[in-house]
Design a protein around this motif. Structure first.
Motif, PDB file in Angstrom:
ATOM      1  N   ILE A  48      53.367  44.273  27.407  1.00 38.47           N
ATOM      2  CA  ILE A  48      54.421  44.633  26.449  1.00 38.47           C
ATOM      3  C   ILE A  48      54.830  46.077  26.698  1.00 38.47           C
ATOM      4  O   ILE A  48      54.043  47.003  26.556  1.00 38.47           O
ATOM      5  N   ASP A  49      56.074  46.240  27.102  1.00 41.05           N
ATOM      6  CA  ASP A  49      56.666  47.549  27.347  1.00 41.05           C
ATOM      7  C   ASP A  49      58.155  47.380  27.059  1.00 41.05           C
ATOM      8  O   ASP A  49      58.549  46.383  26.448  1.00 41.05           O
ATOM      9  N   LEU A  50      58.977  48.309  27.519  1.00 40.72           N
ATOM     10  CA  LEU A  50      60.409  48.142  27.296  1.00 40.72           C
ATOM     11  C   LEU A  50      60.882  46.817  27.878  1.00 40.72           C
ATOM     12  O   LEU A  50      61.807  46.199  27.358  1.00 40.72           O
ATOM     13  N   GLU A  51      60.228  46.363  28.943  1.00 37.88           N
ATOM     14  CA  GLU A  51      60.439  45.026  29.500  1.00 37.88           C
ATOM     15  C   GLU A  51      59.102  44.297  29.452  1.00 37.88           C
ATOM     16  O   GLU A  51      58.101  44.832  29.910  1.00 37.88           O
ATOM     17  N   GLN A  52      59.086  43.095  28.911  1.00 41.79           N
ATOM     18  CA  GLN A  52      57.852  42.327  28.837  1.00 41.79           C
ATOM     19  C   GLN A  52      57.717  41.488  30.105  1.00 41.79           C
ATOM     20  O   GLN A  52      58.702  41.052  30.678  1.00 41.79           O
ATOM     21  N   LYS A  53      56.444  41.279  30.526  1.00 39.51           N
ATOM     22  CA  LYS A  53      56.213  40.393  31.662  1.00 39.51           C
ATOM     23  C   LYS A  53      54.814  39.807  31.568  1.00 39.51           C
ATOM     24  O   LYS A  53      53.875  40.467  31.140  1.00 39.51           O
ATOM     25  N   ALA A  54      54.707  38.550  31.952  1.00 35.81           N
ATOM     26  CA  ALA A  54      53.414  37.881  31.982  1.00 35.81           C
ATOM     27  C   ALA A  54      52.694  38.313  33.249  1.00 35.81           C
ATOM     28  O   ALA A  54      53.304  38.514  34.296  1.00 35.81           O
ATOM     29  N   ALA A  55      51.397  38.505  33.135  1.00 36.32           N
ATOM     30  CA  ALA A  55      50.584  38.923  34.280  1.00 36.32           C
ATOM     31  C   ALA A  55      49.172  38.391  34.089  1.00 36.32           C
ATOM     32  O   ALA A  55      48.902  37.665  33.130  1.00 36.32           O
ATOM     33  N   GLU A  56      48.286  38.768  34.997  1.00 34.06           N
ATOM     34  CA  GLU A  56      46.898  38.338  34.859  1.00 34.06           C
ATOM     35  C   GLU A  56      45.955  39.396  35.415  1.00 34.06           C
ATOM     36  O   GLU A  56      46.355  40.244  36.216  1.00 34.06           O
ATOM     37  N   LYS A  57      44.721  39.320  34.953  1.00 33.40           N
ATOM     38  CA  LYS A  57      43.617  40.177  35.412  1.00 33.40           C
ATOM     39  C   LYS A  57      43.966  41.668  35.345  1.00 33.40           C
ATOM     40  O   LYS A  57      43.932  42.384  36.343  1.00 33.40           O
ATOM     41  N   LEU A  58      44.246  42.135  34.155  1.00 33.36           N
ATOM     42  CA  LEU A  58      44.667  43.513  33.919  1.00 33.36           C
ATOM     43  C   LEU A  58      43.714  44.543  34.511  1.00 33.36           C
ATOM     44  O   LEU A  58      44.125  45.525  35.092  1.00 33.36           O
ATOM     45  N   LYS A  59      42.425  44.307  34.400  1.00 36.92           N
ATOM     46  CA  LYS A  59      41.462  45.322  34.822  1.00 36.92           C
ATOM     47  C   LYS A  59      40.656  44.920  36.053  1.00 36.92           C
ATOM     48  O   LYS A  59      39.600  45.483  36.321  1.00 36.92           O
ATOM     49  N   GLU A  60      41.161  43.983  36.821  1.00 41.42           N
ATOM     50  CA  GLU A  60      40.406  43.474  37.962  1.00 41.42           C
ATOM     51  C   GLU A  60      40.025  44.582  38.956  1.00 41.42           C
ATOM     52  O   GLU A  60      38.888  44.650  39.418  1.00 41.42           O
ATOM     53  N   ARG A  61      40.954  45.483  39.276  1.00 47.13           N
ATOM     54  CA  ARG A  61      40.640  46.557  40.232  1.00 47.13           C
ATOM     55  C   ARG A  61      39.552  47.480  39.702  1.00 47.13           C
ATOM     56  O   ARG A  61      38.675  47.909  40.447  1.00 47.13           O
ATOM     57  N   LYS A  62      39.607  47.776  38.418  1.00 44.64           N
ATOM     58  CA  LYS A  62      38.576  48.646  37.837  1.00 44.64           C
ATOM     59  C   LYS A  62      37.222  47.953  37.833  1.00 44.64           C
ATOM     60  O   LYS A  62      36.198  48.581  38.111  1.00 44.64           O
ATOM     61  N   VAL A  63      37.207  46.671  37.540  1.00 41.68           N
ATOM     62  CA  VAL A  63      35.955  45.919  37.540  1.00 41.68           C
ATOM     63  C   VAL A  63      35.385  45.884  38.960  1.00 41.68           C
ATOM     64  O   VAL A  63      34.183  46.073  39.150  1.00 41.68           O
ATOM     65  N   GLN A  64      36.231  45.671  39.955  1.00 43.24           N
ATOM     66  CA  GLN A  64      35.768  45.655  41.345  1.00 43.24           C
ATOM     67  C   GLN A  64      35.169  47.007  41.736  1.00 43.24           C
ATOM     68  O   GLN A  64      34.130  47.064  42.400  1.00 43.24           O
ATOM     69  N   PHE A  65      35.821  48.096  41.330  1.00 45.78           N
ATOM     70  CA  PHE A  65      35.310  49.428  41.637  1.00 45.78           C
ATOM     71  C   PHE A  65      33.898  49.592  41.081  1.00 45.78           C
ATOM     72  O   PHE A  65      32.984  50.014  41.792  1.00 45.78           O
ATOM     73  N   TRP A  66      33.719  49.269  39.805  1.00 48.01           N
ATOM     74  CA  TRP A  66      32.407  49.463  39.179  1.00 48.01           C
ATOM     75  C   TRP A  66      31.365  48.521  39.760  1.00 48.01           C
ATOM     76  O   TRP A  66      30.205  48.895  39.937  1.00 48.01           O
ATOM     77  N   ALA A  67      31.749  47.306  40.089  1.00 46.52           N
ATOM     78  CA  ALA A  67      30.806  46.356  40.694  1.00 46.52           C
ATOM     79  C   ALA A  67      30.346  46.860  42.059  1.00 46.52           C
ATOM     80  O   ALA A  67      29.150  46.799  42.380  1.00 46.52           O
ATOM     81  N   GLN A  68      31.277  47.384  42.855  1.00 46.21           N
ATOM     82  CA  GLN A  68      30.908  47.921  44.169  1.00 46.21           C
ATOM     83  C   GLN A  68      30.026  49.161  44.025  1.00 46.21           C
ATOM     84  O   GLN A  68      29.059  49.326  44.768  1.00 46.21           O
ATOM     85  N   LEU A  69      30.347  50.013  43.081  1.00 49.48           N
ATOM     86  CA  LEU A  69      29.546  51.208  42.858  1.00 49.48           C
ATOM     87  C   LEU A  69      28.123  50.839  42.437  1.00 49.48           C
ATOM     88  O   LEU A  69      27.156  51.414  42.941  1.00 49.48           O
ATOM     89  N   MET A  70      27.998  49.863  41.555  1.00 52.06           N
ATOM     90  CA  MET A  70      26.671  49.419  41.111  1.00 52.06           C
ATOM     91  C   MET A  70      25.883  48.826  42.279  1.00 52.06           C
ATOM     92  O   MET A  70      24.683  49.073  42.417  1.00 52.06           O
ATOM     93  N   LYS A  71      26.558  48.077  43.132  1.00 51.00           N
ATOM     94  CA  LYS A  71      25.893  47.482  44.290  1.00 51.00           C
ATOM     95  C   LYS A  71      25.369  48.579  45.224  1.00 51.00           C
ATOM     96  O   LYS A  71      24.229  48.514  45.689  1.00 51.00           O
ATOM     97  N   LYS A  72      26.196  49.607  45.468  1.00 47.82           N
ATOM     98  CA  LYS A  72      25.770  50.720  46.317  1.00 47.82           C
ATOM     99  C   LYS A  72      24.599  51.465  45.688  1.00 47.82           C
ATOM    100  O   LYS A  72      23.653  51.844  46.373  1.00 47.82           O
ATOM    101  N   THR A  73      24.651  51.663  44.385  1.00 50.82           N
ATOM    102  CA  THR A  73      23.586  52.367  43.677  1.00 50.82           C
ATOM    103  C   THR A  73      22.279  51.594  43.768  1.00 50.82           C
ATOM    104  O   THR A  73      21.223  52.167  44.029  1.00 50.82           O
ATOM    105  N   GLN A  74      22.354  50.282  43.586  1.00 51.72           N
ATOM    106  CA  GLN A  74      21.150  49.454  43.659  1.00 51.72           C
ATOM    107  C   GLN A  74      20.587  49.436  45.073  1.00 51.72           C
ATOM    108  O   GLN A  74      19.376  49.471  45.270  1.00 51.72           O
ATOM    109  N   THR A  75      21.458  49.391  46.075  1.00 53.94           N
ATOM    110  CA  THR A  75      21.013  49.406  47.466  1.00 53.94           C
ATOM    111  C   THR A  75      20.340  50.729  47.790  1.00 53.94           C
ATOM    112  O   THR A  75      19.272  50.760  48.397  1.00 53.94           O
ATOM    113  N   ALA A  76      20.937  51.833  47.351  1.00 49.40           N
ATOM    114  CA  ALA A  76      20.341  53.146  47.586  1.00 49.40           C
ATOM    115  C   ALA A  76      18.988  53.267  46.884  1.00 49.40           C
ATOM    116  O   ALA A  76      18.051  53.832  47.435  1.00 49.40           O
TER     117      ALA A  76
END
Length: 82
Positions: A48-76
């Motif tokens: 919802i903004d001046l123009e509305q649009k349907a989309a999906e997975k709003l935070k997918e990139r952020k979730v991927q970042f944190w998942a990768q960071l956690m994986k690196k931390t656990q490996t280290a």
């Protein structure tokens, strides 16, 4: 209303229509409105903004970042435990 632009007034009326539809019949969608998809496992939503649009997975990139960071931390941590 006040110092709002015409676009902001239009957005306000649009959001009021979504809320009115939802309050009236439990469904925010209606004639002349961008379809608000039901949130589900596909994580669809309405942006919802001046123009509305349907989309999906709003935070997918952020979730991927944190998942990768956690994986690196656990490996280290495994390497330092040796």
């Amino acid at each position: 209303a006040g110092d709002a632009t015409e676009e902001e007034n239009k957005l306000s009326r649009t959001v009021m229509r979504y809320w009115t539809n939802f309050a009236t019949n439990g469904n925010p969608n209606g004639e002349g409105l961008v379809h608000w998809p039901q949130y589900d496992l596909e994580e669809r939503y309405l942006g919802i903004d001046l123009e509305q649009k349907a989309a999906e997975k709003l935070k997918e990139r952020k979730v991927q970042f944190w998942a990768q960071l956690m994986k690196k931390t656990q490996t280290a941590r495994k390497h330092t435990d040796l």
